[in-house]
Motif scaffolding. Sequence first.
Motif, PDB file in Angstrom:
ATOM      1  N   PHE A   1       0.823  -1.201   0.000  1.00  0.00           N
ATOM      2  CA  PHE A   1       0.000   0.000   0.000  1.00  0.00           C
ATOM      3  C   PHE A   1       0.865   1.262   0.000  1.00  0.00           C
ATOM      4  O   PHE A   1       0.392   2.345  -0.319  1.00  0.00           O
ATOM      5  CB  PHE A   1      -0.920   0.003   1.215  1.00  0.00           C
ATOM      6  N   SER A   2       2.124   1.110   0.380  1.00  0.00           N
ATOM      7  CA  SER A   2       3.081   2.218   0.368  1.00  0.00           C
ATOM      8  C   SER A   2       4.469   1.604   0.426  1.00  0.00           C
ATOM      9  O   SER A   2       4.610   0.375   0.458  1.00  0.00           O
ATOM     10  CB  SER A   2       2.851   3.150   1.563  1.00  0.00           C
ATOM     11  N   ASP A   3       5.499   2.443   0.468  1.00  0.00           N
ATOM     12  CA  ASP A   3       6.850   1.896   0.540  1.00  0.00           C
ATOM     13  C   ASP A   3       7.215   1.406   1.939  1.00  0.00           C
ATOM     14  O   ASP A   3       8.302   0.875   2.147  1.00  0.00           O
ATOM     15  CB  ASP A   3       7.889   2.906   0.036  1.00  0.00           C
ATOM     16  N   THR A   4       6.294   1.558   2.897  1.00  0.00           N
ATOM     17  CA  THR A   4       6.545   1.039   4.243  1.00  0.00           C
ATOM     18  C   THR A   4       5.508   0.022   4.702  1.00  0.00           C
ATOM     19  O   THR A   4       5.746  -0.683   5.686  1.00  0.00           O
ATOM     20  CB  THR A   4       6.588   2.184   5.285  1.00  0.00           C
ATOM     21  N   MET A   5       4.361  -0.076   4.022  1.00  0.00           N
ATOM     22  CA  MET A   5       3.289  -0.962   4.500  1.00  0.00           C
ATOM     23  C   MET A   5       2.922  -2.018   3.466  1.00  0.00           C
ATOM     24  O   MET A   5       2.624  -1.707   2.315  1.00  0.00           O
ATOM     25  CB  MET A   5       2.028  -0.158   4.851  1.00  0.00           C
ATOM     26  N   VAL A   6       2.961  -3.283   3.918  1.00  0.00           N
ATOM     27  CA  VAL A   6       2.551  -4.410   3.083  1.00  0.00           C
ATOM     28  C   VAL A   6       1.528  -5.230   3.856  1.00  0.00           C
ATOM     29  O   VAL A   6       1.613  -5.370   5.072  1.00  0.00           O
ATOM     30  CB  VAL A   6       3.761  -5.284   2.677  1.00  0.00           C
ATOM     31  N   ARG A   7       0.536  -5.744   3.114  1.00  0.00           N
ATOM     32  CA  ARG A   7      -0.467  -6.624   3.713  1.00  0.00           C
ATOM     33  C   ARG A   7      -0.554  -7.912   2.916  1.00  0.00           C
ATOM     34  O   ARG A   7      -0.106  -7.987   1.759  1.00  0.00           O
ATOM     35  CB  ARG A   7      -1.832  -5.942   3.772  1.00  0.00           C
ATOM     36  N   TYR A   8      -1.203  -8.901   3.550  1.00  0.00           N
ATOM     37  CA  TYR A   8      -1.341 -10.218   2.924  1.00  0.00           C
ATOM     38  C   TYR A   8      -2.734 -10.745   3.219  1.00  0.00           C
ATOM     39  O   TYR A   8      -3.206 -10.691   4.364  1.00  0.00           O
ATOM     40  CB  TYR A   8      -0.290 -11.164   3.511  1.00  0.00           C
ATOM     41  N   ARG A   9      -3.397 -11.246   2.184  1.00  0.00           N
ATOM     42  CA  ARG A   9      -4.713 -11.865   2.357  1.00  0.00           C
ATOM     43  C   ARG A   9      -4.919 -12.923   1.289  1.00  0.00           C
ATOM     44  O   ARG A   9      -4.264 -12.911   0.239  1.00  0.00           O
ATOM     45  CB  ARG A   9      -5.830 -10.819   2.277  1.00  0.00           C
ATOM     46  N   PRO A  10      -5.869 -13.859   1.513  1.00  0.00           N
ATOM     47  CA  PRO A  10      -6.216 -14.824   0.468  1.00  0.00           C
ATOM     48  C   PRO A  10      -7.225 -14.218  -0.500  1.00  0.00           C
ATOM     49  O   PRO A  10      -7.681 -13.083  -0.326  1.00  0.00           O
ATOM     50  CB  PRO A  10      -6.829 -15.974   1.265  1.00  0.00           C
ATOM     51  N   GLU A  11      -7.586 -14.978  -1.513  1.00  0.00           N
ATOM     52  CA  GLU A  11      -8.538 -14.469  -2.500  1.00  0.00           C
ATOM     53  C   GLU A  11      -9.910 -14.268  -1.874  1.00  0.00           C
ATOM     54  O   GLU A  11     -10.576 -13.263  -2.141  1.00  0.00           O
ATOM     55  CB  GLU A  11      -8.637 -15.440  -3.676  1.00  0.00           C
ATOM     56  N   ALA A  12     -10.358 -15.219  -1.063  1.00  0.00           N
ATOM     57  CA  ALA A  12     -11.619 -15.092  -0.323  1.00  0.00           C
ATOM     58  C   ALA A  12     -11.271 -14.929   1.150  1.00  0.00           C
ATOM     59  O   ALA A  12     -10.108 -15.015   1.540  1.00  0.00           O
ATOM     60  CB  ALA A  12     -12.491 -16.325  -0.542  1.00  0.00           C
ATOM     61  N   PHE A  13     -12.281 -14.678   1.983  1.00  0.00           N
ATOM     62  CA  PHE A  13     -12.030 -14.514   3.411  1.00  0.00           C
ATOM     63  C   PHE A  13     -11.296 -15.742   3.970  1.00  0.00           C
ATOM     64  O   PHE A  13     -11.404 -16.843   3.435  1.00  0.00           O
ATOM     65  CB  PHE A  13     -13.345 -14.315   4.170  1.00  0.00           C
ATOM     66  N   TRP A  14     -10.572 -15.516   5.051  1.00  0.00           N
ATOM     67  CA  TRP A  14      -9.912 -16.634   5.711  1.00  0.00           C
ATOM     68  C   TRP A  14     -10.953 -17.680   6.128  1.00  0.00           C
ATOM     69  O   TRP A  14     -12.095 -17.337   6.452  1.00  0.00           O
ATOM     70  CB  TRP A  14      -9.167 -16.159   6.956  1.00  0.00           C
ATOM     71  N   ALA A  15     -10.568 -18.932   6.120  1.00  0.00           N
ATOM     72  CA  ALA A  15     -11.485 -20.000   6.517  1.00  0.00           C
ATOM     73  C   ALA A  15     -11.846 -19.848   7.993  1.00  0.00           C
ATOM     74  O   ALA A  15     -10.997 -19.532   8.830  1.00  0.00           O
ATOM     75  CB  ALA A  15     -10.846 -21.361   6.271  1.00  0.00           C
ATOM     76  N   ALA A  16     -13.120 -20.056   8.298  1.00  0.00           N
ATOM     77  CA  ALA A  16     -13.581 -19.953   9.689  1.00  0.00           C
ATOM     78  C   ALA A  16     -12.832 -20.934  10.571  1.00  0.00           C
ATOM     79  O   ALA A  16     -12.571 -22.079  10.180  1.00  0.00           O
ATOM     80  CB  ALA A  16     -15.081 -20.216   9.758  1.00  0.00           C
ATOM     81  N   ASN A  17     -12.458 -20.453  11.759  1.00  0.00           N
ATOM     82  CA  ASN A  17     -11.813 -21.279  12.784  1.00  0.00           C
ATOM     83  C   ASN A  17     -10.508 -21.938  12.298  1.00  0.00           C
ATOM     84  O   ASN A  17     -10.163 -23.044  12.707  1.00  0.00           O
ATOM     85  CB  ASN A  17     -12.786 -22.345  13.296  1.00  0.00           C
ATOM     86  N   SER A  18      -9.802 -21.220  11.441  1.00  0.00           N
ATOM     87  CA  SER A  18      -8.500 -21.693  10.976  1.00  0.00           C
ATOM     88  C   SER A  18      -7.391 -20.927  11.694  1.00  0.00           C
ATOM     89  O   SER A  18      -7.643 -19.972  12.435  1.00  0.00           O
ATOM     90  CB  SER A  18      -8.366 -21.511   9.457  1.00  0.00           C
ATOM     91  N   THR A  19      -6.174 -21.374  11.470  1.00  0.00           N
ATOM     92  CA  THR A  19      -5.002 -20.745  12.073  1.00  0.00           C
ATOM     93  C   THR A  19      -3.994 -20.419  10.972  1.00  0.00           C
ATOM     94  O   THR A  19      -3.777 -21.229  10.059  1.00  0.00           O
ATOM     95  CB  THR A  19      -4.340 -21.675  13.106  1.00  0.00           C
ATOM     96  N   VAL A  20      -3.394 -19.252  11.070  1.00  0.00           N
ATOM     97  CA  VAL A  20      -2.385 -18.837  10.101  1.00  0.00           C
ATOM     98  C   VAL A  20      -1.114 -18.467  10.859  1.00  0.00           C
ATOM     99  O   VAL A  20      -1.162 -17.786  11.882  1.00  0.00           O
ATOM    100  CB  VAL A  20      -2.873 -17.651   9.251  1.00  0.00           C
ATOM    101  N   THR A  21       0.017 -18.929  10.346  1.00  0.00           N
ATOM    102  CA  THR A  21       1.320 -18.619  10.938  1.00  0.00           C
ATOM    103  C   THR A  21       2.135 -17.771   9.975  1.00  0.00           C
ATOM    104  O   THR A  21       2.242 -18.103   8.785  1.00  0.00           O
ATOM    105  CB  THR A  21       2.092 -19.901  11.272  1.00  0.00           C
TER     106      THR A  21
END
Length: 411
Positions: free
Chosen positions: A209-229
């Motif tokens: 989003f800028s030269d200091t901020m990066v984000r990460y997401r999947p194509e659809a919403f995260w799966a309910a009751n899942s865990t991401v590391t």
Amino acid sequence: MEPVVKPRRRGTAKKILLVAAVCVLAATGGVFAVAPGFARGGLESEASSAVRSAPGVASPVVAPVKVDVTPANAAKQVNPAMPVSLKVGNGRIESVTLTSTAGEVVHGTFAGDGSSWTATDPLKFNTEYSYTYVVTDGAGRDTSTTNSFSTVSSTHEADAAIYPLDGMKVGVGQPLQVIFSEPVVNRDAVEKAIKITSSAGQAGAFHWFSDTMVRYRPEAFWAANSTVTMDMQLFGVDLGNGQIANFNKKVTVNFGDKRVAIADAAAHTFTLSVNDQVVKTLPVSMGDQRFPSARGYAVLMEKNRYDHFRAASIGLKPGDPAYYGEVDVEYAIRLTLSGAYIHQALESAYPFIGNTNVSHGCIGFAPDGAAWVFDNMTTGDVVQIINTEGDYAAVDDGYGDWNIPWAEYNN
């Protein structure tokens, strides 16, 4: 009768000595340097000999020890992630001592044959180090050497803020976010140093989003009751322009049920679905014609049981018909950085809830409705605003990630 004595031929004694010398050489198998006039025939020269001789003494010919040291002596701005190592040829390392000027010892390990040594402890930023090593050549002679170097200064040290925090439980709309303290030029290097794994097997993409901020997401919403590391091995990564990242960090994020609400500005309703099943529909009042609610997806950012709103924060001044001064509100849930909220409406707006939009862009509820939403939704949950005349909020005005088409996000 007197014995007959035969005359001796000249040179006979010299020949006998020469033959004797050759016999000795043949018997011992050795080759010695000889005086001028005797190095003839099959005798080898000193240059080609396996031993050299001083008068009366023989010593082996020893190849000089070859030393390869990293970093080099007197090196400046050394990346703390650079491995400190010592390698030798034609010899053996006997000892290595590596310490900071503060006296902190950096440990290391030797190769089994003593040909190399490598530091195993990490270095620190903005620190001077000295190291002394002793090497032994093929003749068993020791040589001690002391070198020094200094690591990257604080002016070139980059940190970062990470959200969500380790162990947090959030809604399925929450992107993973890293904000660096310094601009990032080498974006590919940063992305390669961050490994993200999902218990549901979801793949995603980084978006800057800028030269200091990066984000990460999947194509659809995260799966309910899942865990991401999110495993960030960024210590020593060159961000560009001499800025070096100073941390490694591993963050585990837990996602709860899928909670997505639809706020309909035309129907004046707020409908919450949990795991795709409608559980509640509540009446609301949304942004009026002058301040229409922003359309699209918004992700709940933070919750405050009580909050304080100021009309000046959205550019309103005394004398403006929409000016409301400063007010205290209850059950406030932030939707955007610029000031869009879910909250309990002011008492003066109660008659308009469910039939007319009179807010400054917020979603206003009656007291019982505001309390229910506050208790049943959390940060990271999603609100989709429809049937409004408002435009999309800026994608970095809160978490507007879901308003970016996937083909554009994953680019």
